[in-house]
Design an enzyme around this catalytic site. Structure first.
Site, short mmCIF file in Angstrom:
data_model
loop_
_atom_site.label_atom_id
_atom_site.label_comp_id
_atom_site.label_asym_id
_atom_site.label_seq_id
_atom_site.Cartn_x
_atom_site.Cartn_y
_atom_site.Cartn_z
N HIS A 9 -1.38 -5.62 1.63
CA HIS A 9 -2.64 -6.35 1.47
C HIS A 9 -2.34 -7.73 0.91
O HIS A 9 -1.46 -7.90 0.07
CB HIS A 9 -3.57 -5.61 0.50
CG HIS A 9 -4.73 -6.45 0.09
ND1 HIS A 9 -5.90 -6.52 0.83
CD2 HIS A 9 -4.89 -7.31 -0.95
CE1 HIS A 9 -6.73 -7.37 0.25
NE2 HIS A 9 -6.14 -7.86 -0.84
N LYS A 22 0.84 -1.20 0.00
CA LYS A 22 0.00 0.00 0.00
C LYS A 22 0.88 1.26 0.00
O LYS A 22 2.11 1.17 0.18
CB LYS A 22 -0.92 -0.05 1.23
CG LYS A 22 -1.83 -1.30 1.24
CD LYS A 22 -2.93 -1.18 2.26
CE LYS A 22 -2.99 -2.36 3.19
NZ LYS A 22 -4.10 -2.29 4.16
N GLU A 64 -9.59 -10.54 -6.93
CA GLU A 64 -8.64 -9.43 -6.82
C GLU A 64 -7.62 -9.45 -7.97
O GLU A 64 -7.27 -8.39 -8.51
CB GLU A 64 -7.93 -9.48 -5.46
CG GLU A 64 -8.90 -9.13 -4.33
CD GLU A 64 -8.33 -9.26 -2.92
OE1 GLU A 64 -9.01 -8.83 -1.98
OE2 GLU A 64 -7.22 -9.80 -2.77
N ASN A 107 -0.87 -0.42 7.80
CA ASN A 107 -0.28 -1.76 7.95
C ASN A 107 0.40 -2.27 6.67
O ASN A 107 0.67 -3.45 6.53
CB ASN A 107 -1.31 -2.75 8.52
CG ASN A 107 -2.47 -2.98 7.59
OD1 ASN A 107 -2.50 -2.46 6.47
ND2 ASN A 107 -3.45 -3.76 8.03
N TYR A 148 -12.09 -2.89 -1.87
CA TYR A 148 -12.49 -3.11 -0.47
C TYR A 148 -14.01 -3.22 -0.30
O TYR A 148 -14.52 -2.99 0.78
CB TYR A 148 -11.95 -1.97 0.41
CG TYR A 148 -10.49 -2.15 0.80
CD1 TYR A 148 -10.03 -3.34 1.37
CD2 TYR A 148 -9.57 -1.12 0.63
CE1 TYR A 148 -8.69 -3.51 1.75
CE2 TYR A 148 -8.23 -1.27 1.01
CZ TYR A 148 -7.81 -2.47 1.57
OH TYR A 148 -6.50 -2.63 1.95
P1 DAT Z 1 -6.54 -7.55 6.10
O1 DAT Z 1 -5.86 -6.40 5.38
O2 DAT Z 1 -5.64 -8.17 7.12
O3 DAT Z 1 -7.14 -8.55 5.16
P2 DAT Z 1 -9.25 -6.58 6.54
O4 DAT Z 1 -9.58 -7.16 5.21
O5 DAT Z 1 -10.13 -6.93 7.71
O6 DAT Z 1 -7.74 -6.93 6.97
O7 DAT Z 1 -9.22 -4.98 6.45
C1 DAT Z 1 -8.67 -4.35 5.31
C2 DAT Z 1 -7.88 -3.17 5.78
O8 DAT Z 1 -8.73 -2.24 6.45
C3 DAT Z 1 -6.80 -3.48 6.80
O9 DAT Z 1 -5.60 -3.94 6.19
C4 DAT Z 1 -6.62 -2.18 7.48
C5 DAT Z 1 -8.03 -1.60 7.49
N1 DAT Z 1 -8.69 -1.90 8.75
C6 DAT Z 1 -9.14 -3.10 9.18
N2 DAT Z 1 -9.69 -3.03 10.39
C7 DAT Z 1 -9.59 -1.73 10.76
C8 DAT Z 1 -9.97 -0.99 11.89
N3 DAT Z 1 -10.58 -1.57 12.92
N4 DAT Z 1 -9.69 0.34 11.92
C9 DAT Z 1 -9.07 0.93 10.89
N5 DAT Z 1 -8.68 0.30 9.77
C10 DAT Z 1 -8.95 -1.01 9.71
MG MG Z 2 -8.73 -8.44 3.86
#
Ligand code: DAT
Ligand code: MG
Length: 236
Positions: free
Chosen positions: A200, A94, A211, A197, A134
């Site tokens: 992805h 990212k 994706e 973080n 997303y």
């Molecule tokens: P991942 O990236 O581990 O698959 P995810 O699909 O649940 O996690 O979420 C996508 C992204 O959204 C994640 O990398 C960071 C953001 N995100 C997830 N949970 C969040 C939260 N509680 N607050 C802020 N950003 C969040």
């Molecule tokens: Mg995810």
């Protein structure tokens, strides 16, 4: 000498896999294992051929290849007709990871593991595109901020291939919240907060397929044999 037979069988199996993938069969790592097994079992069942393959002339290679093809085909028939290209996953660094100069560190971890890079490009996605990516999170309170962030700068989009790459890719990446990611993982080592973080990774086969299709055109996905494959995979 038997490695020449292995290579030929392997190649034959791979061309079958490639043919099948061209014809839109479903992809699974099982098929890959079948192909490897075909190559190995062939090595075991035709010992006489070993003496032919001491030299590396074209004729011998042709013989080995020609005999290996039916062996590989036979083994593949046992798998339901689905199995036929190595598993692939979508991985993206990212904008925070790109800006912090972490591209090479992240790529290195996938490469060293033995996974194979099959597509890569640096793009600044539009907000609409980020919303598509997303979409599953559209009802979460952070959705808008997340999409603004993803579309705020360059993203390094990649497709990695290998047995178990979807699940293991997630392990390499670590937990979503870097506070909870284990040390040794990408997020554990290189990030601190969930909103930044850095990486992805697809979370399952269906997501991976969607994706990859969203981020890449079919012609952007390469098909090639990695030089290290014969040492990375094998059945004893
Ligand atoms: P991942 O990236 O581990 O698959 P995810 O699909 O649940 O996690 O979420 C996508 C992204 O959204 C994640 O990398 C960071 C953001 N995100 C997830 N949970 C969040 C939260 N509680 N607050 C802020 N950003 C969040
Ligand atoms: Mg995810």
């Amino acid at each position: 000498m038997s490695s020449e037979i292995y290579r030929s069988a392997s190649r034959a199996a791979r061309s079958l896999l490639f043919y099948a993938s061209k014809h839109k069969h479903h992809v699974s790592s099982k098929g890959r294992t079948a192909a490897a097994a075909a190559a190995v079992s062939y090595k075991g069942t035709v010992p006489a051929l070993a003496s032919f393959t001491d030299s590396t002339n074209t004729f011998n290679r042709w013989i080995a290849g020609a005999l290996a093809l039916p062996a590989a085909a036979y083994m593949l028939q046992d798998q339901e007709a689905y199995a036929l290209q190595m598993e692939r996953t979508f991985i993206a660094i990212k904008p925070d990871g790109v800006q912090r100069g972490l591209i090479s560190d992240i790529i290195e971890r996938f490469e060293r593991k033995g996974f194979k890079l099959v597509a890569i490009k640096l793009v600044v996605p539009s907000k609409t595109f980020a919303q598509k990516h997303y979409y599953d999170l559209k009802d979460r309170p952070f959705f808008n901020g997340l999409c603004n962030f993803l579309s705020s700068g360059p993203v390094l989009a990649m497709v990695w291939e290998g047995e178990g790459v979807i699940t293991y890719g997630r392990k390499l990446i670590g937990a979503t919240d870097p506070q909870k990611s284990e040390p040794g993982t990408i997020r554990g080592d290189l990030a601190i907060v969930v909103g930044r973080n850095i990486i992805h990774g697809s979370d399952g086969p269906e997501t991976a397929k969607n994706e990859i299709n969203l981020w890449f055109k079919p012609e952007e996905l390469t098909n090639y044999t990695s030089n290290q494959e014969k040492w990375t995979y094998g059945v004893n």
